[in-house]
Design a protein around this motif. Structure first.
Motif, PDB file in Angstrom:
ATOM      1  N   GLU A 106       0.839  -1.210   0.000  1.00 44.58           N
ATOM      2  CA  GLU A 106       0.000   0.000   0.000  1.00 44.58           C
ATOM      3  C   GLU A 106       0.867   1.251   0.000  1.00 44.58           C
ATOM      4  O   GLU A 106       1.905   1.292   0.679  1.00 44.58           O
ATOM      5  N   ARG A 125     -14.315  -7.559  -3.999  1.00 45.96           N
ATOM      6  CA  ARG A 125     -14.017  -6.203  -4.451  1.00 45.96           C
ATOM      7  C   ARG A 125     -13.986  -6.173  -5.981  1.00 45.96           C
ATOM      8  O   ARG A 125     -13.509  -7.112  -6.621  1.00 45.96           O
ATOM      9  N   ASN A 141     -10.082  -8.466   1.080  1.00 46.19           N
ATOM     10  CA  ASN A 141     -11.409  -7.832   1.013  1.00 46.19           C
ATOM     11  C   ASN A 141     -11.515  -6.604   1.908  1.00 46.19           C
ATOM     12  O   ASN A 141     -12.372  -5.750   1.696  1.00 46.19           O
ATOM     13  N   LYS A 142     -10.632  -6.510   2.912  1.00 42.44           N
ATOM     14  CA  LYS A 142     -10.710  -5.367   3.839  1.00 42.44           C
ATOM     15  C   LYS A 142      -9.718  -4.247   3.502  1.00 42.44           C
ATOM     16  O   LYS A 142      -9.649  -3.246   4.228  1.00 42.44           O
ATOM     17  N   VAL A 143      -8.926  -4.429   2.450  1.00 42.63           N
ATOM     18  CA  VAL A 143      -7.894  -3.423   2.146  1.00 42.63           C
ATOM     19  C   VAL A 143      -8.539  -2.183   1.532  1.00 42.63           C
ATOM     20  O   VAL A 143      -9.177  -2.254   0.477  1.00 42.63           O
ATOM     21  N   LYS A 144      -8.342  -1.053   2.207  1.00 39.73           N
ATOM     22  CA  LYS A 144      -8.844   0.202   1.656  1.00 39.73           C
ATOM     23  C   LYS A 144      -8.015   0.546   0.423  1.00 39.73           C
ATOM     24  O   LYS A 144      -6.850   0.194   0.351  1.00 39.73           O
ATOM     25  N   LYS A 145      -8.568   1.226  -0.499  1.00 46.17           N
ATOM     26  CA  LYS A 145      -7.877   1.700  -1.709  1.00 46.17           C
ATOM     27  C   LYS A 145      -7.309   0.559  -2.548  1.00 46.17           C
ATOM     28  O   LYS A 145      -6.326   0.749  -3.264  1.00 46.17           O
ATOM     29  N   LEU A 146      -7.891  -0.643  -2.431  1.00 38.78           N
ATOM     30  CA  LEU A 146      -7.401  -1.762  -3.244  1.00 38.78           C
ATOM     31  C   LEU A 146      -7.593  -1.454  -4.727  1.00 38.78           C
ATOM     32  O   LEU A 146      -8.691  -1.106  -5.158  1.00 38.78           O
ATOM     33  N   LYS A 147      -6.515  -1.552  -5.488  1.00 35.73           N
ATOM     34  CA  LYS A 147      -6.575  -1.221  -6.918  1.00 35.73           C
ATOM     35  C   LYS A 147      -6.457  -2.452  -7.818  1.00 35.73           C
ATOM     36  O   LYS A 147      -6.888  -2.415  -8.978  1.00 35.73           O
TER      37      LYS A 147
END
Ligand SMILES: [Zn+2]
Length: 253
Positions: free
Chosen positions: A148, A213, A171-177
């Motif tokens: 990240e 996601r 699934n919980k990673v913010k800003k997953l691209k």
């Protein structure tokens, strides 16, 4: 985040069979094809390498990366991996038999190589990146990594068969691209994939159902001999946002 694909299997080109990704020019995820893919000038910028597991297609350029740059003023390398993977590299690679033990060269006080054990699911930072190792299901101890920065995050599963915790964390990673995962064998070799801890298109599909996601998924690891069949079988899954990682390409996430 800038991600350059140094090696990802996928065709009859140099580097096939090897896995290595370079983040922001300085941090590598696995080291199957670092010294061969980069110029000497580029190699000395690589100071930190995360190793997912001890298999040679993920580690084999480490000895030459160090050897090429050993005498470069200020060159040193930090390798981060699960405790079991560090032990394996120490015992079987940098053991003064296969290759010199660079963790005590040129001397014990200022070695050119540091092997650093990381704890599963304990984030650590390098050069503005936050990195987290998540154990996956391969035939040797193996971690995928979440990477990240301020703009975004990617998840790299490394080699794995069907697995659970990786997807729960992803699934919980913010800003997953983006997610990078593997598909090594065609469906006809499912038994081999099962005993070697890899995915086929048939077992990839239920894995991707665990991903909640809506991000692109990139595949690596297709055995070159079976690339065409694997590509056809992946295509027949008819999944939007699923594609193969392209060796040599630089992505921005
Ligand atoms: Zn492996």
């Amino acid at each position: 985040m800038k991600l350059k694909v140094l090696g990802c299997y996928g065709g009859n080109i140099p580097g096939h069979g090897m896995t290595s990704l370079l983040v922001n020019d300085t941090v590598a995820l696995d080291a199957g094809w670092v010294s061969s893919a980069l110029s000497l000038r580029e190699q000395v910028k690589v100071k930190d390498i995360l190793i997912s597991h001890s298999h040679l297609d993920h580690t084999c350029s480490l000895p030459f990366l160090i050897d090429n740059n050993f005498s470069h003023p200020g060159f040193n390398l930090r390798i981060y991996a699960l405790r079991e993977v560090v032990a394996s590299m120490k015992n079987h690679l940098f053991n003064n038999l296969t290759w010199p033990d660079f963790t005590s060269l040129p001397n014990d006080m200022t070695p050119v190589l540091k092997l650093i054990a990381v704890e599963p699911e304990q984030p650590f930072t390098i050069n503005g990146l936050t990195l987290t190792a998540i154990p996956v299901s391969h035939i040797v101890p193996t971690a995928g990594f979440i990477v990240e920065d301020k703009k975004g995050a990617i998840a790299f599963s490394s080699d794995t068969g069907p697995t659970e915790r990786f997807w729960e964390v992803v699934n919980k990673v913010k800003k997953l691209k983006a997610v990078i995962t593997e598909t090594s064998f065609p469906n006809a070799l499912q038994d081999l994939a099962h005993v070697s801890g890899h995915l086929t298109p048939a077992t990839l599909d239920p894995e991707l159902r665990k991903l909640k996601r809506d991000v692109p998924v990139f595949l690596y690891g297709a055995k070159p001999k079976h690339l065409k069949v694997i590509k056809d079988e992946v295509q027949s899954l008819k999944r939007r946002n699923l594609r193969f990682l392209v060796q040599g390409k630089t992505y921005q996430f």
